[in-house]
Motif scaffolding. Structure first.
Motif, PDB file in Angstrom:
ATOM      1  N   ALA A 104      57.624   3.209  29.577  1.00 34.09           N
ATOM      2  CA  ALA A 104      56.954   2.127  28.931  1.00 34.09           C
ATOM      3  C   ALA A 104      55.668   1.749  29.788  1.00 34.09           C
ATOM      4  N   GLU A 105      55.334   2.388  30.646  1.00 30.51           N
ATOM      5  CA  GLU A 105      54.136   1.963  31.590  1.00 30.51           C
ATOM      6  C   GLU A 105      52.845   2.969  31.045  1.00 30.51           C
ATOM      7  N   GLY A 106      51.718   2.485  31.095  1.00 28.90           N
ATOM      8  CA  GLY A 106      50.643   3.209  30.691  1.00 28.90           C
ATOM      9  C   GLY A 106      50.405   4.622  31.475  1.00 28.90           C
ATOM     10  N   GLU A 107      50.751   4.522  32.896  1.00 32.64           N
ATOM     11  CA  GLU A 107      50.510   5.638  33.554  1.00 32.64           C
ATOM     12  C   GLU A 107      51.375   6.836  33.141  1.00 32.64           C
ATOM     13  N   PHE A 108      52.635   6.506  32.504  1.00 28.75           N
ATOM     14  CA  PHE A 108      53.356   7.522  32.185  1.00 28.75           C
ATOM     15  C   PHE A 108      52.620   8.234  31.172  1.00 28.75           C
ATOM     16  N   HIS A 109      51.929   7.710  29.995  1.00 25.72           N
ATOM     17  CA  HIS A 109      51.318   8.425  28.748  1.00 25.72           C
ATOM     18  C   HIS A 109      49.976   8.978  29.334  1.00 25.72           C
ATOM     19  N   GLU A 110      49.380   8.395  30.274  1.00 28.58           N
ATOM     20  CA  GLU A 110      48.207   9.209  30.795  1.00 28.58           C
ATOM     21  C   GLU A 110      48.520  10.451  31.486  1.00 28.58           C
ATOM     22  N   SER A 111      49.730  10.312  32.382  1.00 30.16           N
ATOM     23  CA  SER A 111      50.013  11.485  33.236  1.00 30.16           C
ATOM     24  C   SER A 111      50.657  12.518  32.328  1.00 30.16           C
ATOM     25  N   LEU A 112      51.538  12.237  31.065  1.00 32.80           N
ATOM     26  CA  LEU A 112      51.824  13.089  30.407  1.00 32.80           C
ATOM     27  C   LEU A 112      50.876  13.831  29.701  1.00 32.80           C
ATOM     28  N   ASN A 113      49.838  13.157  28.900  1.00 35.31           N
ATOM     29  CA  ASN A 113      48.826  13.488  28.408  1.00 35.31           C
ATOM     30  C   ASN A 113      48.046  14.725  29.224  1.00 35.31           C
ATOM     31  N   LEU A 114      47.414  14.126  30.414  1.00 31.85           N
ATOM     32  CA  LEU A 114      46.605  14.954  31.322  1.00 31.85           C
ATOM     33  C   LEU A 114      47.557  16.495  31.644  1.00 31.85           C
ATOM     34  N   ALA A 115      48.870  16.189  32.069  1.00 35.41           N
ATOM     35  CA  ALA A 115      49.636  17.399  32.367  1.00 35.41           C
ATOM     36  C   ALA A 115      49.753  18.247  31.181  1.00 35.41           C
ATOM     37  N   ALA A 116      49.968  17.699  29.895  1.00 32.70           N
ATOM     38  CA  ALA A 116      49.905  18.808  28.819  1.00 32.70           C
ATOM     39  C   ALA A 116      48.617  19.264  28.565  1.00 32.70           C
ATOM     40  N   LEU A 117      47.599  18.474  28.445  1.00 35.69           N
ATOM     41  CA  LEU A 117      46.122  18.930  28.132  1.00 35.69           C
ATOM     42  C   LEU A 117      45.753  20.058  29.401  1.00 35.69           C
ATOM     43  N   TRP A 118      46.070  19.811  30.518  1.00 35.25           N
ATOM     44  CA  TRP A 118      45.606  20.774  31.714  1.00 35.25           C
ATOM     45  C   TRP A 118      46.526  21.890  31.898  1.00 35.25           C
ATOM     46  N   ARG A 119      47.834  21.948  31.335  1.00 31.97           N
ATOM     47  CA  ARG A 119      48.960  22.723  31.490  1.00 31.97           C
ATOM     48  C   ARG A 119      49.248  22.989  32.809  1.00 31.97           C
ATOM     49  N   LEU A 120      49.636  21.627  33.384  1.00 33.54           N
ATOM     50  CA  LEU A 120      49.868  21.720  34.892  1.00 33.54           C
ATOM     51  C   LEU A 120      51.444  21.696  35.204  1.00 33.54           C
ATOM     52  N   PRO A 121      51.952  22.567  35.986  1.00 32.94           N
ATOM     53  CA  PRO A 121      53.355  22.815  36.481  1.00 32.94           C
ATOM     54  C   PRO A 121      54.257  21.625  36.929  1.00 32.94           C
ATOM     55  N   VAL A 122      54.438  20.544  36.047  1.00 35.74           N
ATOM     56  CA  VAL A 122      55.117  19.665  36.415  1.00 35.74           C
ATOM     57  C   VAL A 122      56.631  19.442  35.746  1.00 35.74           C
ATOM     58  N   LEU A 123      57.762  19.143  36.435  1.00 40.13           N
ATOM     59  CA  LEU A 123      58.696  18.841  35.858  1.00 40.13           C
ATOM     60  C   LEU A 123      59.024  17.416  35.892  1.00 40.13           C
ATOM     61  N   PHE A 124      58.866  16.708  34.616  1.00 42.91           N
ATOM     62  CA  PHE A 124      59.167  15.426  34.472  1.00 42.91           C
ATOM     63  C   PHE A 124      60.657  15.090  34.231  1.00 42.91           C
TER      64      PHE A 124
END
Ligand SMILES: Cc1ncc(C[n+]2csc(CCOP(=O)(O)OP(=O)(O)O)c2C)c(N)n1
Length: 308
Positions: free
Chosen positions: A135-155
């Motif tokens: 429910a936090e803004g940081e979650f949405h910013e982080s997922l957006n950037l990780a997807a956009l930049w194709r980063l190897p993150v396991l959420f």
């Protein structure tokens, strides 16, 4: 799982005896998540966690001595006794906290994965967080950037159904948490977080996907904490029958029963494991009791990086 469970049970006793101070959040009931995910990670993969991180830290390979000393606030702790229960940290183990701010670990994980990518390294960053962080803004910013930049993150979303005293249906307009990740164009998987083998299989699949496609994956791990939010919490918001029904799905006896059924585990194996774990915890407590606190002269160290 047994090691994490017994360690935390001892921490609860030590907290009641005022040997450990500050806030303490136990992951009892959620051990299958920590162990299953770590089984799919390599030693040099990075991990970012929350304040409910004792299990993640032990699964990542930080020694019990270093974690227990940190609980005691001693100089031999993995954060030199400055962090305590909520801020376990070990750079060599690539364990980047222990973060008390809900959602705070998500941008850190994205930054670590960006650094690995820029440095040409193939490691994965696993990021643990609760349903409350979604429910936090940081979650949405982080997922957006990780997807956009194709980063190897396991959420890794540990959906234990509550954010402190607030149940899922009162914190989220849409309780389908994975739908958020899909909204960012990310693969999402839902897993029974009480079944360590299911968690391990899903995490392996997710890590393989990250390696193959160089893009993040979201894992929703459905789990439950058997104890209160923290040692301070009177836990008046949960129905006792709900707690009992989840306890019947306790991941430790469940795994033991299935191993017994296939004759891979006997009573004496179980007794041996229990006594090894007890000895390890006794040793860690004795070492923490005997360890020094940081001297006052060290007070201003570790604020900035030290030059080698
Ligand atoms: C930004 C922020 N807001 C509020 C808090 C207070 N707080 C601490 S834990 C918590 C609940 C978080 O729940 P969840 O993310 O589901 O994790 P869980 O405790 O269930 O593992 C809250 C609101 C905080 N630490 N940080």
């Amino acid at each position: 799982m047994l090691r994490i469970r017994r360690f935390e049970e001892r921490c609860a006793e030590l907290y009641s005896a005022t040997k450990i101070r500050g806030f303490v959040h136990l992951c009892i009931g959620e051990e299958a998540v920590a162990v299953g995910v770590h089984k799919a990670l390599a030693d040099d993969d990075a991990v970012v966690s929350t304040y409910r991180e004792h299990g993640h830290a032990l699964a990542k390979g930080i020694t019990m001595d270093a974690v227990m000393a940190e609980m005691y606030g001693k100089a031999t702790g993995c954060s030199h006794g400055r962090g305590g229960s909520m801020h376990l940290f070990d750079r060599d183990a690539r364990f980047y906290g222990g973060n008390a701010i809900v959602g705070g670990g998500l941008p850190l994980a994205v930054g670590l994965a960006l650094a690995d990518t820029r440095l040409g390294r193939r490691q994965v960053t696993a990021c643990f967080f609760g349903d409350g962080a979604v429910a936090e803004g940081e979650f949405h910013e982080s997922l957006n950037l990780a997807a956009l930049w194709r980063l190897p993150v396991l959420f890794c979303c540990e959906n234990n159904q509550y954010a402190m005293g607030t149940p899922l249906r009162r914190e989220h307009a849409n309780t389908d948490l994975g739908a958020r990740a899909v909204g960012y164009g990310m693969r999402s998987m839902e897993v029974d977080g009480m079944d360590v083998l299911a968690v391990e299989a899903a995490a392996h699949e997710a890590v393989a996907h990250i390696g193959r496609h160089r893009e993040p994956v979201f894992l929703e791990l459905r789990t439950y904490r058997f104890r209160a939010h923290s040692m301070y919490d009177p836990d008046r918001y949960r129905d006792k029958t709900e707690i009992e029904s989840w306890k019947r799905r306790d991941p430790i006896p469940a795994l033991a029963a299935s191993l017994r059924a296939t004759a891979d585990l006997s009573d004496s194996d179980m007794d041996k494991m229990e006594s090894e774990v007890t000895a390890e915890i006794d040793g860690a407590v004795a070492a923490a009791e005997a360890a020094p606190v940081e001297p006052e002269s060290e007070l201003t160290r570790h604020v900035y990086t030290e030059r080698a």
